[in-house]
Design an enzyme around this catalytic site. Structure first.
Site, PDB file in Angstrom:
ATOM      1  N   LYS A  66      -6.915   6.198  47.570  1.00 51.93           N
ATOM      2  CA  LYS A  66      -7.863   5.019  47.064  1.00 51.93           C
ATOM      3  C   LYS A  66      -8.381   5.337  45.756  1.00 51.93           C
ATOM      4  O   LYS A  66      -9.040   6.383  45.685  1.00 51.93           O
ATOM      5  CB  LYS A  66      -8.853   4.993  48.321  1.00 51.93           C
ATOM      6  CG  LYS A  66      -9.921   4.281  47.952  1.00 51.93           C
ATOM      7  CD  LYS A  66     -11.294   4.580  48.847  1.00 51.93           C
ATOM      8  CE  LYS A  66     -12.297   3.766  48.359  1.00 51.93           C
ATOM      9  NZ  LYS A  66     -13.601   3.882  49.276  1.00 51.93           N
ATOM     10  N   ALA A 111     -16.424  -1.634  50.595  1.00 51.70           N
ATOM     11  CA  ALA A 111     -17.774  -1.056  50.327  1.00 51.70           C
ATOM     12  C   ALA A 111     -18.732  -2.267  50.335  1.00 51.70           C
ATOM     13  O   ALA A 111     -18.462  -3.675  50.182  1.00 51.70           O
ATOM     14  CB  ALA A 111     -17.919  -0.720  48.958  1.00 51.70           C
ATOM     15  N   ASN A 115     -17.811   2.551  55.924  1.00 48.20           N
ATOM     16  CA  ASN A 115     -18.175   4.365  56.391  1.00 48.20           C
ATOM     17  C   ASN A 115     -19.581   4.154  56.708  1.00 48.20           C
ATOM     18  O   ASN A 115     -19.990   4.041  57.936  1.00 48.20           O
ATOM     19  CB  ASN A 115     -17.861   5.046  55.403  1.00 48.20           C
ATOM     20  CG  ASN A 115     -18.099   6.333  55.575  1.00 48.20           C
ATOM     21  OD1 ASN A 115     -17.406   7.289  54.903  1.00 48.20           O
ATOM     22  ND2 ASN A 115     -18.920   6.677  56.516  1.00 48.20           N
ATOM     23  N   THR A 116     -20.495   3.595  55.757  1.00 41.25           N
ATOM     24  CA  THR A 116     -21.982   3.732  55.987  1.00 41.25           C
ATOM     25  C   THR A 116     -22.241   2.986  56.997  1.00 41.25           C
ATOM     26  O   THR A 116     -23.060   3.834  58.109  1.00 41.25           O
ATOM     27  CB  THR A 116     -22.797   3.420  54.803  1.00 41.25           C
ATOM     28  OG1 THR A 116     -22.133   4.231  53.887  1.00 41.25           O
ATOM     29  CG2 THR A 116     -24.261   3.944  55.100  1.00 41.25           C
TER      30      THR A 116
END
Lengths: 75, 265
Positions: B102, B190, B212-213
């Site tokens: 990535k 993102a 992710n977050t």
């Protein structure tokens, strides 16, 4: 004597030390390639990648900077 | 109904799950593993960082990631130049034994916006070195075009800046990229904060979601991972089923013929 930095930490070495010899100090004794893989770190020298197979023949010079990296979580 | 043939293609790798998840920010490695399992993801991102070889903390995370049995997608997070990213990609390839990377080259620390120029430069070199590059990029159509020209087979435009949870900031740009490159695997990477935002991206025809977050920082990451898994599957099914055209005016769904109480004058 020469001074190198590992992850920005200065370390004094004798002249003509190799990457393998430095790693021996860090990980308590000589390691084979599979053992190094198991240990879980990889190296760049002065921002250039060094494959594990080249550790024994890579000579270190004064002011060299070793980047020693290990797996970590990431996004 | 989704068929077994509807796979996410990333270079020569085919995945049945269209959700890729990160491994950072979880309350514990155990919760991380349960959340990854609940997400049904088959590929996870991870990184390389400075650590004392005697420090076991990183080893613990690494062991848990290995236990997930997911394919690995190492990132170049934290790099600010093509050269840094190339070196880190080489180190990742040796550490994780994968050609997948990535590619993340940050151009501005305020919003962690990817640097288009350094990203393109790094992508071209890494492709020549045999890497399977998944570039994290802005939603710029021309940049995406250039990345494809140098050999990228997957693109990962941002929805919005990393960790903001603002969703799809610029749907027009994203739709243009989808329309312009119909056969390229496109992943929104993102900025996704809610399952509804992931679903919206999938309904637009994006091939996958990387986040992710939103999972790791949820009050219950495991349930949130399930929610995202359902949202991504639902959005994909909706896209495959074909969405109706929207209209400006109302149109009755119940047949008009035979309407009761019709006043005949």
């Amino acid at each position: 004597m020469i001074t190198i930095r590992i992850n920005d930490r200065p370390i004094n070495l004798t002249k003509n030390s190799t990457l393998s010899q430095v790693l021996e100090q860090l990980v308590n004794g000589p390691k084979t390639e599979p053992e190094l893989n198991q240990q879980g770190f990889v190296i760049a020298l002065n921002q250039n990648f060094v494959p594990r197979s080249q550790y024994p023949t890579t000579l270190l010079n004064d002011n060299d900077h070793i980047e020693l990296l290990s797996p970590m979580a990431g996004g | 109904m989704e068929t077994k043939q509807d796979l996410l293609k990333l270079y020569d790798c085919e995945l049945s799950s269209r959700l890729l998840v990160g491994t950072a920010l979880y309350p514990s490695p155990e919760i991380m593993n349960k959340a990854i399992s609940a997400s049904a993801s088959e590929m996870v991102t991870l990184s390389l960082r400075r650590q004392d070889p005697g420090n076991q903390q990183g080893q613990s995370i690494w062991q848990h990631i290995q236990q997930s049995n997911c394919a690995l997608l190492p990132n170049t997070a934290g790099c600010h130049s093509a050269q840094e990213a190339i070196t880190l990609a080489q180190m990742s390839r040796e550490m994780f034994n994968t050609d997948f990377i990535k590619l993340e080259v940050i151009g501005d620390d305020y919003n962690l916006q990817p640097d288009p120029f350094e990203t393109l430069k790094a992508a071209e070199i890494l492709i020549k070195m045999g890497f399977k590059v998944l570039p994290y990029c802005t939603d710029d159509l021309v940049l995406c075009q250039r990345l494809l020209e140098v050999g990228c087979e997957v693109l990962m435009p941002w929805g919005s800046p990393i960790g903001t949870g603002k969703g799809l900031m610029n749907p027009y740009n994203l739709q243009a990229i989808r329309t312009r490159f119909p056969s390229t695997s496109l992943i929104i990477d993102a900025g996704i904060g809610k399952p509804s935002q992931a679903m919206a991206a999938m309904e637009m025809g994006f091939d996958g979601i990387l986040l992710n977050t939103a999972i790791a920082k949820a009050h219950d990451p495991i349930i949130m991972a399930q929610a995202f898994s359902h949202a991504v599957q639902g959005g994909r099914q909706a896209y495959l089923a074909g969405l109706m055209e929207s209209r400006q005016t109302a149109s009755p769904s119940t047949p008009v013929l035979g309407t009761p109480f019709w006043q005949q004058i």
